[in-house]
Design a protein around this motif. Structure first.
Motif, PDB file in Angstrom:
ATOM      1  N   ARG A 247       0.852  -1.195   0.000  1.00 51.02           N
ATOM      2  CA  ARG A 247       0.000   0.000   0.000  1.00 51.02           C
ATOM      3  C   ARG A 247       0.885   1.241   0.000  1.00 51.02           C
ATOM      4  O   ARG A 247       1.907   1.290   0.690  1.00 51.02           O
ATOM      5  CB  ARG A 247      -0.907   0.004   1.231  1.00 51.02           C
ATOM      6  CG  ARG A 247      -1.833   1.218   1.315  1.00 51.02           C
ATOM      7  CD  ARG A 247      -2.547   1.279   2.649  1.00 51.02           C
ATOM      8  NE  ARG A 247      -3.581   0.264   2.788  1.00 51.02           N
ATOM      9  CZ  ARG A 247      -3.522  -0.774   3.602  1.00 51.02           C
ATOM     10  NH1 ARG A 247      -2.444  -0.959   4.363  1.00 51.02           N
ATOM     11  NH2 ARG A 247      -4.514  -1.635   3.676  1.00 51.02           N
TER      12      ARG A 247
ATOM     13  N   THR B 149       0.515   5.494   0.522  1.00 52.87           N
ATOM     14  CA  THR B 149      -0.354   6.580   0.975  1.00 52.87           C
ATOM     15  C   THR B 149       0.428   7.887   0.997  1.00 52.87           C
ATOM     16  O   THR B 149       1.561   7.932   1.483  1.00 52.87           O
ATOM     17  CB  THR B 149      -0.903   6.301   2.386  1.00 52.87           C
ATOM     18  OG1 THR B 149      -1.588   5.051   2.399  1.00 52.87           O
ATOM     19  CG2 THR B 149      -1.864   7.397   2.832  1.00 52.87           C
TER      20      THR B 149
ATOM     21  N   GLU C 246      -0.057  11.990   2.218  1.00 54.20           N
ATOM     22  CA  GLU C 246      -0.894  12.861   3.031  1.00 54.20           C
ATOM     23  C   GLU C 246      -0.376  14.300   2.979  1.00 54.20           C
ATOM     24  O   GLU C 246       0.833  14.522   2.949  1.00 54.20           O
ATOM     25  CB  GLU C 246      -0.910  12.401   4.490  1.00 54.20           C
ATOM     26  CG  GLU C 246      -1.503  11.032   4.721  1.00 54.20           C
ATOM     27  CD  GLU C 246      -1.381  10.612   6.172  1.00 54.20           C
ATOM     28  OE1 GLU C 246      -2.374  10.152   6.723  1.00 54.20           O
ATOM     29  OE2 GLU C 246      -0.273  10.762   6.749  1.00 54.20           O
TER      30      GLU C 246
ATOM     31  N   GLY D 133      -4.573  10.050   0.609  1.00 59.52           N
ATOM     32  CA  GLY D 133      -5.137   8.873  -0.030  1.00 59.52           C
ATOM     33  C   GLY D 133      -4.045   8.074  -0.690  1.00 59.52           C
ATOM     34  O   GLY D 133      -2.865   8.425  -0.654  1.00 59.52           O
ATOM     35  N   GLY D 134      -4.449   6.984  -1.320  1.00 58.17           N
ATOM     36  CA  GLY D 134      -3.470   6.139  -1.968  1.00 58.17           C
ATOM     37  C   GLY D 134      -4.106   4.923  -2.596  1.00 58.17           C
ATOM     38  O   GLY D 134      -5.293   4.922  -2.935  1.00 58.17           O
TER      39      GLY D 134
ATOM     40  N   GLN E 175      -9.063   6.807   0.620  1.00 61.45           N
ATOM     41  CA  GLN E 175      -8.917   8.199   1.014  1.00 61.45           C
ATOM     42  C   GLN E 175      -9.036   8.234   2.535  1.00 61.45           C
ATOM     43  O   GLN E 175      -9.762   7.435   3.123  1.00 61.45           O
ATOM     44  CB  GLN E 175     -10.012   9.076   0.380  1.00 61.45           C
ATOM     45  CG  GLN E 175     -10.084   9.004  -1.147  1.00 61.45           C
ATOM     46  CD  GLN E 175     -10.816   7.765  -1.633  1.00 61.45           C
ATOM     47  OE1 GLN E 175     -11.843   7.390  -1.088  1.00 61.45           O
ATOM     48  NE2 GLN E 175     -10.270   7.118  -2.667  1.00 61.45           N
ATOM     49  N   GLN E 176      -8.342   9.191   3.174  1.00 62.92           N
ATOM     50  CA  GLN E 176      -8.367   9.190   4.630  1.00 62.92           C
ATOM     51  C   GLN E 176      -8.127  10.570   5.219  1.00 62.92           C
ATOM     52  O   GLN E 176      -7.545  11.453   4.584  1.00 62.92           O
ATOM     53  CB  GLN E 176      -7.330   8.215   5.181  1.00 62.92           C
ATOM     54  CG  GLN E 176      -5.892   8.564   4.875  1.00 62.92           C
ATOM     55  CD  GLN E 176      -4.928   7.485   5.347  1.00 62.92           C
ATOM     56  OE1 GLN E 176      -5.186   6.296   5.209  1.00 62.92           O
ATOM     57  NE2 GLN E 176      -3.808   7.904   5.936  1.00 62.92           N
TER      58      GLN E 176
ATOM     59  N   ARG F 139     -10.783   6.153   7.327  1.00 61.92           N
ATOM     60  CA  ARG F 139     -10.351   5.747   5.981  1.00 61.92           C
ATOM     61  C   ARG F 139     -11.549   5.196   5.203  1.00 61.92           C
ATOM     62  O   ARG F 139     -12.313   4.376   5.720  1.00 61.92           O
ATOM     63  CB  ARG F 139      -9.252   4.694   6.066  1.00 61.92           C
ATOM     64  CG  ARG F 139      -8.830   4.112   4.717  1.00 61.92           C
ATOM     65  CD  ARG F 139      -7.719   3.093   4.858  1.00 61.92           C
ATOM     66  NE  ARG F 139      -6.444   3.752   5.151  1.00 61.92           N
ATOM     67  CZ  ARG F 139      -5.327   3.087   5.466  1.00 61.92           C
ATOM     68  NH1 ARG F 139      -5.345   1.771   5.550  1.00 61.92           N
ATOM     69  NH2 ARG F 139      -4.208   3.757   5.709  1.00 61.92           N
TER      70      ARG F 139
END
Length: 220
Positions: free
Chosen positions: A70, A72, A74, A86-87, A103-104, A117
């Motif tokens: 993953r 991400t 920010e 997000g990522g 997205q978070q 998230r």
């Protein structure tokens, strides 16, 4: 007795390990082992990058092992107390690949890290994209200059099931984590921990997974 951050973290950990809903008393239990790695760094003054990967070894009764990666990014606001980002993630399980954008929003202050998230889970052959929300509350306490105690609880909720024949499941799972992070120098931390994973199930016994894990964290 005064309420200190250390006692809050210990209470969170105890609740996570001891929590047994009445519906889970006859739960279907299993064990896994996760080896995870995190690389964290700055792309700019207020821009943060996190790359995480894992190997999740599962018992035969659960299914095949799983590999994940993953990424991400920010953007920090308000002295980085708020982070919006997000990522994208890829999950490989027994030859099947799941693609998972996310997205978070995070709030970080005084040892607390509260994250919301939103995930879009794309499975091969599924009717549609599954939509899931994850809400995590984490607290870290510095026990010494090089050792941190970590406790977290995370709720997973399905907003749209991958099959059109199924209604959203609501609560899909709840995870509780306790861990110790030790600074070993050179930007590395070793973080052994234990994860309790509870999955409510309507038509059969609820599931409980016991997941000892080791994480390697690197900051650059």
């Amino acid at each position: 007795m005064p309420i200190t951050p250390a006692r809050i973290a210990m209470l969170l950990a105890a609740l996570g390990c001891a929590w047994q809903p009445s519906s889970a008393l006859a739960a279907d239990e299993d064990a896994q082992f996760w080896l995870t790695g995190f690389a964290r760094g700055n792309l700019g003054e207020d821009v943060f990058l996190v790359i995480d990967t894992s190997l999740r070894a599962c018992s035969a009764r659960i299914g095949p092992d799983q590999q994940t990666i993953r990424v991400t990014v920010e953007q920090g606001f308000a002295d980085n107390t708020l982070r919006l980002g997000g990522g994208f993630a890829v999950f490989e399980t027994g030859g099947q690949t799941e693609f998972r954008p996310h997205q978070q929003l995070r709030f970080i202050k005084g040892g607390w890290d509260v994250r919301t998230r939103f995930e879009q889970r794309m499975f091969p052959g599924a009717d549609r994209t599954e939509l899931r929300i994850r809400q995590r509350v984490q607290y870290s306490h510095e026990a010494s200059e090089k050792v941190k105690l970590i406790g977290s609880a995370e709720w997973f909720g399905v907003l749209q099931a991958r099959s059109r024949m199924r209604d959203p499941d609501g609560t899909e799972q709840v995870r509780f984590l306790v861990a110790v992070a030790a600074d070993v120098g050179g930007g590395f931390e070793i973080q052994p921990g234990y994860l309790l994973w509870y999955s409510p199930r309507a038509a059969r016994a609820d599931g409980i997974s016991h997941v000892p894990q080791v994480a390697v964290n690197y900051r650059f």
